[in-house]
Design an enzyme around this catalytic site. Structure first.
Site, PDB file in Angstrom:
ATOM      1  N   TYR A   6       0.839  -1.210   0.000  1.00 57.60           N
ATOM      2  CA  TYR A   6       0.000   0.000   0.000  1.00 57.60           C
ATOM      3  C   TYR A   6       0.873   1.259   0.000  1.00 57.60           C
ATOM      4  O   TYR A   6       0.620   2.212  -0.735  1.00 57.60           O
ATOM      5  CB  TYR A   6      -0.929  -0.014   1.223  1.00 57.60           C
ATOM      6  CG  TYR A   6      -1.538   1.330   1.524  1.00 57.60           C
ATOM      7  CD1 TYR A   6      -2.561   1.856   0.727  1.00 57.60           C
ATOM      8  CD2 TYR A   6      -1.071   2.104   2.594  1.00 57.60           C
ATOM      9  CE1 TYR A   6      -3.103   3.106   0.996  1.00 57.60           C
ATOM     10  CE2 TYR A   6      -1.610   3.347   2.869  1.00 57.60           C
ATOM     11  CZ  TYR A   6      -2.622   3.844   2.064  1.00 57.60           C
ATOM     12  OH  TYR A   6      -3.145   5.085   2.323  1.00 57.60           O
ATOM     13  N   PRO A  17       3.312  15.480   3.596  1.00 58.32           N
ATOM     14  CA  PRO A  17       2.161  14.905   4.302  1.00 58.32           C
ATOM     15  C   PRO A  17       1.996  13.439   3.920  1.00 58.32           C
ATOM     16  O   PRO A  17       1.921  13.111   2.739  1.00 58.32           O
ATOM     17  CB  PRO A  17       0.977  15.740   3.799  1.00 58.32           C
ATOM     18  CG  PRO A  17       1.432  16.323   2.498  1.00 58.32           C
ATOM     19  CD  PRO A  17       2.921  16.489   2.599  1.00 58.32           C
ATOM     20  N   ALA A  28      -0.376  10.168   5.163  1.00 55.15           N
ATOM     21  CA  ALA A  28      -1.532   9.815   5.997  1.00 55.15           C
ATOM     22  C   ALA A  28      -1.291   8.536   6.800  1.00 55.15           C
ATOM     23  O   ALA A  28      -0.409   7.745   6.471  1.00 55.15           O
ATOM     24  CB  ALA A  28      -2.746   9.618   5.092  1.00 55.15           C
ATOM     25  N   SER A  53      -0.687  15.779   7.652  1.00 57.65           N
ATOM     26  CA  SER A  53      -1.796  15.436   6.751  1.00 57.65           C
ATOM     27  C   SER A  53      -3.164  15.602   7.411  1.00 57.65           C
ATOM     28  O   SER A  53      -3.333  15.294   8.597  1.00 57.65           O
ATOM     29  CB  SER A  53      -1.638  13.983   6.306  1.00 57.65           C
ATOM     30  OG  SER A  53      -2.812  13.512   5.685  1.00 57.65           O
ATOM     31  N   GLN A 102      -1.503  20.212   6.012  1.00 58.29           N
ATOM     32  CA  GLN A 102      -1.979  19.852   4.666  1.00 58.29           C
ATOM     33  C   GLN A 102      -3.490  19.684   4.689  1.00 58.29           C
ATOM     34  O   GLN A 102      -4.033  18.927   5.507  1.00 58.29           O
ATOM     35  CB  GLN A 102      -1.314  18.546   4.193  1.00 58.29           C
ATOM     36  CG  GLN A 102      -1.794  18.068   2.828  1.00 58.29           C
ATOM     37  CD  GLN A 102      -2.941  17.086   2.904  1.00 58.29           C
ATOM     38  OE1 GLN A 102      -3.019  16.282   3.834  1.00 58.29           O
ATOM     39  NE2 GLN A 102      -3.856  17.153   1.944  1.00 58.29           N
ATOM     40  N   TYR A 123      -6.990  18.563   2.879  1.00 56.15           N
ATOM     41  CA  TYR A 123      -7.876  18.013   1.858  1.00 56.15           C
ATOM     42  C   TYR A 123      -9.223  18.701   2.055  1.00 56.15           C
ATOM     43  O   TYR A 123      -9.794  18.641   3.161  1.00 56.15           O
ATOM     44  CB  TYR A 123      -8.058  16.502   2.036  1.00 56.15           C
ATOM     45  CG  TYR A 123      -6.954  15.655   1.437  1.00 56.15           C
ATOM     46  CD1 TYR A 123      -6.537  15.843   0.119  1.00 56.15           C
ATOM     47  CD2 TYR A 123      -6.341  14.652   2.173  1.00 56.15           C
ATOM     48  CE1 TYR A 123      -5.537  15.059  -0.439  1.00 56.15           C
ATOM     49  CE2 TYR A 123      -5.336  13.854   1.622  1.00 56.15           C
ATOM     50  CZ  TYR A 123      -4.946  14.072   0.311  1.00 56.15           C
ATOM     51  OH  TYR A 123      -3.962  13.294  -0.241  1.00 56.15           O
ATOM     52  N   THR A 174      -3.779  20.176  -0.994  1.00 58.96           N
ATOM     53  CA  THR A 174      -3.452  19.152  -1.999  1.00 58.96           C
ATOM     54  C   THR A 174      -4.632  19.034  -2.956  1.00 58.96           C
ATOM     55  O   THR A 174      -5.756  18.736  -2.536  1.00 58.96           O
ATOM     56  CB  THR A 174      -3.175  17.792  -1.312  1.00 58.96           C
ATOM     57  OG1 THR A 174      -2.075  17.960  -0.428  1.00 58.96           O
ATOM     58  CG2 THR A 174      -2.855  16.718  -2.332  1.00 58.96           C
ATOM     59  N   HIS A 210       2.220  13.298  -6.448  1.00 55.81           N
ATOM     60  CA  HIS A 210       1.734  12.524  -5.301  1.00 55.81           C
ATOM     61  C   HIS A 210       2.529  11.223  -5.181  1.00 55.81           C
ATOM     62  O   HIS A 210       2.009  10.186  -4.765  1.00 55.81           O
ATOM     63  CB  HIS A 210       0.239  12.220  -5.480  1.00 55.81           C
ATOM     64  CG  HIS A 210      -0.578  12.293  -4.227  1.00 55.81           C
ATOM     65  ND1 HIS A 210      -1.386  13.353  -3.930  1.00 55.81           N
ATOM     66  CD2 HIS A 210      -0.732  11.419  -3.190  1.00 55.81           C
ATOM     67  CE1 HIS A 210      -2.003  13.126  -2.769  1.00 55.81           C
ATOM     68  NE2 HIS A 210      -1.624  11.963  -2.308  1.00 55.81           N
ATOM     69  N   ARG A 269       0.901   8.453  -7.024  1.00 54.97           N
ATOM     70  CA  ARG A 269      -0.304   7.868  -6.425  1.00 54.97           C
ATOM     71  C   ARG A 269      -1.586   8.547  -6.881  1.00 54.97           C
ATOM     72  O   ARG A 269      -2.666   8.227  -6.381  1.00 54.97           O
ATOM     73  CB  ARG A 269      -0.213   7.947  -4.896  1.00 54.97           C
ATOM     74  CG  ARG A 269       0.911   7.127  -4.325  1.00 54.97           C
ATOM     75  CD  ARG A 269       1.145   7.452  -2.868  1.00 54.97           C
ATOM     76  NE  ARG A 269       0.192   6.831  -1.974  1.00 54.97           N
ATOM     77  CZ  ARG A 269       0.312   5.611  -1.465  1.00 54.97           C
ATOM     78  NH1 ARG A 269       1.341   4.871  -1.782  1.00 54.97           N
ATOM     79  NH2 ARG A 269      -0.598   5.131  -0.641  1.00 54.97           N
ATOM     80  N   GLY A 313       9.649  10.759  -5.682  1.00 54.33           N
ATOM     81  CA  GLY A 313      10.757   9.918  -6.147  1.00 54.33           C
ATOM     82  C   GLY A 313      12.083  10.182  -5.464  1.00 54.33           C
ATOM     83  O   GLY A 313      13.083   9.575  -5.842  1.00 54.33           O
TER      84      GLY A 313
HETATM   85  C1  FNR Z   1       1.019  10.160   0.591  1.00 60.02           C
HETATM   86  N1  FNR Z   1       0.907  11.446   0.082  1.00 60.02           N
HETATM   87  C2  FNR Z   1      -0.006  12.324   0.618  1.00 60.02           C
HETATM   88  N2  FNR Z   1      -0.105  13.585   0.143  1.00 60.02           N
HETATM   89  C3  FNR Z   1      -0.971  14.474   0.691  1.00 60.02           C
HETATM   90  O1  FNR Z   1      -1.027  15.616   0.245  1.00 60.02           O
HETATM   91  N3  FNR Z   1      -1.769  14.091   1.743  1.00 60.02           N
HETATM   92  C4  FNR Z   1      -1.732  12.843   2.273  1.00 60.02           C
HETATM   93  O2  FNR Z   1      -2.443  12.537   3.217  1.00 60.02           O
HETATM   94  C5  FNR Z   1      -0.843  11.902   1.676  1.00 60.02           C
HETATM   95  N4  FNR Z   1      -0.792  10.617   2.143  1.00 60.02           N
HETATM   96  C6  FNR Z   1       0.149   9.745   1.613  1.00 60.02           C
HETATM   97  C7  FNR Z   1       0.220   8.450   2.132  1.00 60.02           C
HETATM   98  C8  FNR Z   1       1.186   7.583   1.653  1.00 60.02           C
HETATM   99  C9  FNR Z   1       1.277   6.194   2.222  1.00 60.02           C
HETATM  100  C10 FNR Z   1       2.095   8.011   0.655  1.00 60.02           C
HETATM  101  C11 FNR Z   1       3.198   7.099   0.163  1.00 60.02           C
HETATM  102  C12 FNR Z   1       2.001   9.277   0.139  1.00 60.02           C
HETATM  103  C13 FNR Z   1       1.834  11.918  -0.979  1.00 60.02           C
HETATM  104  C14 FNR Z   1       3.082  12.530  -0.361  1.00 60.02           C
HETATM  105  O3  FNR Z   1       2.790  13.736   0.295  1.00 60.02           O
HETATM  106  C15 FNR Z   1       4.145  12.850  -1.416  1.00 60.02           C
HETATM  107  O4  FNR Z   1       3.597  13.647  -2.429  1.00 60.02           O
HETATM  108  C16 FNR Z   1       4.764  11.599  -2.050  1.00 60.02           C
HETATM  109  O5  FNR Z   1       4.862  10.545  -1.137  1.00 60.02           O
HETATM  110  C17 FNR Z   1       6.152  11.958  -2.587  1.00 60.02           C
HETATM  111  O6  FNR Z   1       6.747  10.885  -3.231  1.00 60.02           O
HETATM  112  P1  FNR Z   1       7.812   9.908  -2.529  1.00 60.02           P
HETATM  113  O7  FNR Z   1       8.779  10.767  -1.741  1.00 60.02           O
HETATM  114  O8  FNR Z   1       7.021   9.000  -1.655  1.00 60.02           O
HETATM  115  O9  FNR Z   1       8.426   9.201  -3.682  1.00 60.02           O
END
Ligand code: FNR
Length: 383
Positions: free
Chosen positions: A39, A92, A94, A121, A142, A144, A170, A268, A271, A301
């Protein structure tokens, strides 16, 4: 490294095998049950954008420069009127209770210990107030957008009262589909992982579109924010508002015109929209569009200090770290996250020193080159 049947307990010291920040990604497989790891690690859809983020960084080289005196070197910067000792923020992320019982409070302690800004988050497992108490002076919230505007307004109010210095809206994930990887691994969010910030509000009525209408357009997207909501947000809070998830230069320009404090170029971490460009490929055009007077942050990344260097070279002022914080948290709690940030910072400093850069301002576009590019004196002239 394969997953163990039951994950190892969190360590109280740094394991000797962690020699670089990326090692936490590998080691975390021992500390996180496989479905949860999938996940966290996965991208949306087939993970095409997730892979593109890594490929984009790997496609660039950093050219070493000889004999420069970098003994006055440092990584300090000023962002939105505030001083930071290094350009590494915590993105952020979660539901951190998924990997550690102390969850975001541990991460906030690590941020305080390393002079890092934590971006907390909306969907954190601890409340924003608990996180604020553990964090240092640099903390952002952050947001939503919630289906009920009064809930969104209350979150903004609580963030301000708790001492957060900025709001990060976001906007790239109004629909969140679990990755195919996590679906195939059978991942389900465990009962103890709840969005603590939202538990005091009555849940929004589920949107059920009329028969014949789209589950997406008239369903999930009905409460998605639009430009009107950005205008509302800017009028609603006196805190600086950053927007996260920007990949198109026109969106960047329109947001700048509306008065946001800064942008976060991000997909993201792969994601959101699978098939979106690598954030690193979008970055130069966005920096060119908004000019030098609007702060631009970057994520997606980053696994090493050299990745950070490349993002700064292509126009970012600073970067955010997503998954690596979850991996480090799973291994050694606050200690692990602080250690991960220290490693990244040192990796960045090594890269700067060997590329002849004394300050972050020296990391210009000419310091990186596409693979297989011949270096001519014209490049040397520029750097
Ligand atoms: C996230 N990301 C994310 N972004 C956001 O704005 N609010 C959130 O609640 C979350 N939750 C979240 C959960 C998980 C498990 C992941 C892996 C990512 C995205 C996060 O802020 C960020 O943009 C990316 O994780 C950056 O990429 P890398 O560093 O994971 O490669």
């Amino acid at each position: 490294m394969s997953h163990r049947q039951s994950p190892s307990p969190v360590l109280s010291s740094i394991p000797a095998e962690v020699r670089c920040a990326r090692d936490y990604e590998v080691l975390a497989r021992r500390f996180i049950a496989e479905p949860a790891y999938e996940y966290i690690a996965g991208g949306s859809g087939e993970g095409i954008t997730l892979a593109a983020n890594f490929a984009a960084s790997a496609s660039l080289t950093v050219c070493p420069r000889l004999l420069r005196d970098v003994t006055a070197g440092h990584t300090r910067l000023s962002l939105a009127g505030r001083g930071f000792s290094h350009p590494i923020l915590l993105a952020p992320v979660a539901f951190q209770a998924l990997v550690h019982p102390g969850a975001e409070v541990e991460t906030a302690r690590a941020a305080a210990a390393t002079d890092s800004c934590i971006v907390s988050s909306t969907l954190s497992s601890c409340t924003l107030e608990e996180i604020a108490r553990a964090a240092g002076s640099n903390k952002w919230f952050q947001l939503y957008f919630q289906a009920q505007r009064d809930v969104t307004a209350d979150l903004l109010r609580r963030a301000q009262v708790a001492g957060y210095g900025a709001i990060v809206a976001t906007l790239d994930a109004p629909i969140q589909v679990p990755s195919l990887r996590s679906q195939r691994a059978g991942f389900q969010m465990p009962d103890h992982c709840v969005a603590a910030n939202l538990s005091e509000y009555a849940p929004a009525e589920p949107v059920r579109p009329e028969p014949g209408l789209s589950r997406i357009f008239q369903g999930l997207m009905r409460s998605a924010p639009t430009w009107r909501d950005v205008d509302w947000l800017l009028a609603q809070t006196s805190l600086p508002v950053w927007v996260k998830g920007v990949l198109h230069p026109q969106d960047a320009l329109d947001l700048k015109a509306r008065g946001v404090a800064g942008l976060i170029v991000s997909n993201h971490g792969g994601r959101a929209l699978d098939g979106a460009p690598a954030s690193l490929h979008a970055l130069p055009q966005i920096r060119a569009a908004v000019g030098d007077d609007l702060p631009v942050l970057f994520d997606s990344g980053i696994r090493s200090g050299t990745d950070i260097f490349k993002a700064l070279a292509l126009g970012a002022d600073a970067v955010l770290i997503g998954r690596l914080q979850m991996y480090a948290l799973s291994v050694a709690g606050a200690l692990g996250v602080a250690h991960m940030i220290k490693l990244l910072r040192e990796e960045l400093e090594i890269c700067m020193a060997l590329a002849g850069c004394t300050t972050l301002a020296d990391i210009c576009q000419a310091t990186v080159l596409p693979q297989n590019t011949t270096i001519g004196t014209s490049n040397a002239d520029r750097h």
